[in-house]
Design a protein around this motif. Sequence first.
Motif, PDB file in Angstrom:
ATOM      1  N   VAL A 170      26.174  56.242  30.873  1.00  0.00           N
ATOM      2  CA  VAL A 170      25.048  56.165  31.804  1.00  0.00           C
ATOM      3  C   VAL A 170      25.378  55.178  32.912  1.00  0.00           C
ATOM      4  N   ILE A 171      25.266  55.614  34.158  1.00  0.00           N
ATOM      5  CA  ILE A 171      25.316  54.702  35.301  1.00  0.00           C
ATOM      6  C   ILE A 171      23.872  54.493  35.742  1.00  0.00           C
ATOM      7  N   LEU A 172      23.377  53.284  35.556  1.00  0.00           N
ATOM      8  CA  LEU A 172      21.974  53.005  35.829  1.00  0.00           C
ATOM      9  C   LEU A 172      21.662  53.023  37.323  1.00  0.00           C
ATOM     10  N   LYS A 173      20.401  53.284  37.630  1.00  0.00           N
ATOM     11  CA  LYS A 173      19.925  53.121  38.994  1.00  0.00           C
ATOM     12  C   LYS A 173      19.981  51.642  39.375  1.00  0.00           C
ATOM     13  N   ARG A 174      19.989  51.376  40.665  1.00  0.00           N
ATOM     14  CA  ARG A 174      20.039  49.991  41.128  1.00  0.00           C
ATOM     15  C   ARG A 174      18.864  49.182  40.597  1.00  0.00           C
ATOM     16  N   SER A 175      17.715  49.831  40.467  1.00  0.00           N
ATOM     17  CA  SER A 175      16.491  49.133  40.066  1.00  0.00           C
ATOM     18  C   SER A 175      16.366  48.970  38.556  1.00  0.00           C
ATOM     19  N   ALA A 176      17.233  49.622  37.775  1.00  0.00           N
ATOM     20  CA  ALA A 176      17.131  49.585  36.314  1.00  0.00           C
ATOM     21  C   ALA A 176      18.065  48.520  35.742  1.00  0.00           C
ATOM     22  N   ASN A 177      17.842  48.185  34.463  1.00  0.00           N
ATOM     23  CA  ASN A 177      18.691  47.192  33.813  1.00  0.00           C
ATOM     24  C   ASN A 177      18.884  47.547  32.343  1.00  0.00           C
TER      25      ASN A 177
ATOM     26  N   LEU B  66      29.495  62.195  38.604  1.00  0.00           N
ATOM     27  CA  LEU B  66      29.356  62.294  37.153  1.00  0.00           C
ATOM     28  C   LEU B  66      28.311  63.333  36.777  1.00  0.00           C
ATOM     29  N   ASP B  67      27.194  63.331  37.471  1.00  0.00           N
ATOM     30  CA  ASP B  67      26.143  64.323  37.209  1.00  0.00           C
ATOM     31  C   ASP B  67      26.659  65.746  37.431  1.00  0.00           C
ATOM     32  N   GLU B  68      27.357  65.940  38.537  1.00  0.00           N
ATOM     33  CA  GLU B  68      27.893  67.265  38.840  1.00  0.00           C
ATOM     34  C   GLU B  68      28.906  67.694  37.769  1.00  0.00           C
ATOM     35  N   TYR B  69      29.739  66.746  37.347  1.00  0.00           N
ATOM     36  CA  TYR B  69      30.719  67.044  36.288  1.00  0.00           C
ATOM     37  C   TYR B  69      30.017  67.553  35.043  1.00  0.00           C
ATOM     38  N   TRP B  70      28.941  66.870  34.627  1.00  0.00           N
ATOM     39  CA  TRP B  70      28.279  67.259  33.388  1.00  0.00           C
ATOM     40  C   TRP B  70      27.644  68.650  33.516  1.00  0.00           C
ATOM     41  N   SER B  71      27.080  68.946  34.661  1.00  0.00           N
ATOM     42  CA  SER B  71      26.512  70.285  34.877  1.00  0.00           C
ATOM     43  C   SER B  71      27.593  71.357  34.788  1.00  0.00           C
TER      44      SER B  71
ATOM     45  N   ALA C 192      18.595  56.580  35.124  1.00  0.00           N
ATOM     46  CA  ALA C 192      20.005  56.823  35.422  1.00  0.00           C
ATOM     47  C   ALA C 192      20.231  57.415  36.802  1.00  0.00           C
ATOM     48  N   SER C 193      21.259  56.904  37.475  1.00  0.00           N
ATOM     49  CA  SER C 193      21.756  57.565  38.680  1.00  0.00           C
ATOM     50  C   SER C 193      22.655  58.730  38.303  1.00  0.00           C
ATOM     51  N   GLY C 194      23.355  58.596  37.170  1.00  0.00           N
ATOM     52  CA  GLY C 194      24.217  59.665  36.678  1.00  0.00           C
ATOM     53  C   GLY C 194      24.475  59.461  35.200  1.00  0.00           C
ATOM     54  N   LEU C 195      24.627  60.558  34.473  1.00  0.00           N
ATOM     55  CA  LEU C 195      24.923  60.443  33.048  1.00  0.00           C
ATOM     56  C   LEU C 195      25.651  61.689  32.552  1.00  0.00           C
ATOM     57  N   SER C 196      26.294  61.530  31.417  1.00  0.00           N
ATOM     58  CA  SER C 196      27.065  62.621  30.838  1.00  0.00           C
ATOM     59  C   SER C 196      27.366  62.278  29.391  1.00  0.00           C
ATOM     60  N   LEU C 197      27.613  63.278  28.582  1.00  0.00           N
ATOM     61  CA  LEU C 197      28.194  63.019  27.271  1.00  0.00           C
ATOM     62  C   LEU C 197      29.677  62.754  27.455  1.00  0.00           C
ATOM     63  N   CYS C 198      30.220  61.878  26.621  1.00  0.00           N
ATOM     64  CA  CYS C 198      31.652  61.609  26.658  1.00  0.00           C
ATOM     65  C   CYS C 198      32.376  62.653  25.821  1.00  0.00           C
ATOM     66  N   GLY C 199      33.635  62.395  25.506  1.00  0.00           N
ATOM     67  CA  GLY C 199      34.403  63.318  24.686  1.00  0.00           C
ATOM     68  C   GLY C 199      33.770  63.519  23.324  1.00  0.00           C
TER      69      GLY C 199
ATOM     70  N   PHE D 201      26.862  51.838  31.108  1.00  0.00           N
ATOM     71  CA  PHE D 201      26.740  51.594  29.672  1.00  0.00           C
ATOM     72  C   PHE D 201      27.065  52.876  28.911  1.00  0.00           C
ATOM     73  N   VAL D 202      27.443  52.711  27.649  1.00  0.00           N
ATOM     74  CA  VAL D 202      27.572  53.866  26.765  1.00  0.00           C
ATOM     75  C   VAL D 202      26.505  53.762  25.687  1.00  0.00           C
ATOM     76  N   VAL D 203      25.973  54.899  25.301  1.00  0.00           N
ATOM     77  CA  VAL D 203      24.930  54.969  24.278  1.00  0.00           C
ATOM     78  C   VAL D 203      25.478  55.746  23.086  1.00  0.00           C
ATOM     79  N   TYR D 204      25.537  55.079  21.944  1.00  0.00           N
ATOM     80  CA  TYR D 204      25.987  55.744  20.723  1.00  0.00           C
ATOM     81  C   TYR D 204      24.893  56.679  20.240  1.00  0.00           C
ATOM     82  N   THR D 205      25.238  57.939  20.034  1.00  0.00           N
ATOM     83  CA  THR D 205      24.249  58.939  19.622  1.00  0.00           C
ATOM     84  C   THR D 205      24.406  59.373  18.171  1.00  0.00           C
ATOM     85  N   GLY D 206      25.605  59.193  17.600  1.00  0.00           N
ATOM     86  CA  GLY D 206      25.841  59.639  16.228  1.00  0.00           C
ATOM     87  C   GLY D 206      25.936  61.136  16.076  1.00  0.00           C
TER      88      GLY D 206
END
Length: 254
Positions: A197-204, A151-156, A181-188, A78-83
């Motif tokens: 955000v790539i959710l964990k298997r257990s999340a929705n 993705l997590d490593e990229y953001w770091s 989240a299993s992994g997350l990052s800000l986009c461009g 998913f993507v989360v709009y932050t403004g």
Amino acid sequence: LSSVGTLLGLNVSNEDLVYQVSQVEQVLTTGGGWQDQVGAIYGGFKIAQSPSSLPLRVSVTTTSLSDDFYAAFEKRTFVVYTGQQRLAKNTLINALRKCALMPAEDVTTGNSTVSKLIQGALRGFDILKSVELSQPPQDYDEVLDNLAAVLDEYWSLKKEMAAGSEPSYMKEILDSMRPLASGLSLCGAGAGGYAVVILKRSANRKELEECVEGINRSTAMMTEGRADRDHLSVHSVVVDRIGIETVSFTDCDQ
């Protein structure tokens, strides 16, 4: 540019478009690389590389993945709009300055931030290619967990490369979503500021929306109801598998 080329009767290839868009950006003094146009012009998941020489030439290798994999990816991503907009030009300048100050041998060694970013991109693409070539199909959740780690490593590494990539308010938002989240990052930097955000298997999605709504309530309390910041919102991801298409109409009614 693609439409102009079509109107002029020119055969503009995807490779030409990538190069021409980069030229326009330089004329407009916005700087920037070629990743945005590659993402828009070529459909699906891909990797793009360019040698350190002029004129700029970008080679793109695409993937051919199943409908089932795309469905699994879009279910957990998913993507989360932050403004919270950031100026891409400033981020780029910070990254270039840091790179320019590095000793040449540090840039090319495997332990440099630049080399680690390259290795991460190659590793992510290898993960996707393994899905394409796998018979029988792999466990897609395991594949997505591996992509999330990349993705997590990229953001770091991105934060190391470009100072100011993660403002303090954005860190608070990402930290709040981290348990889901299993992994997350800000986009461009453009489009108003999005996090992926790539959710964990257990999340929705519902849990992510509840988390985001909690952030909105907290922000409203801190600003005493003032509209100092846009409300965050959760949005589905649909991968464009086709890429750019220029359509010609011979009948004005069309």
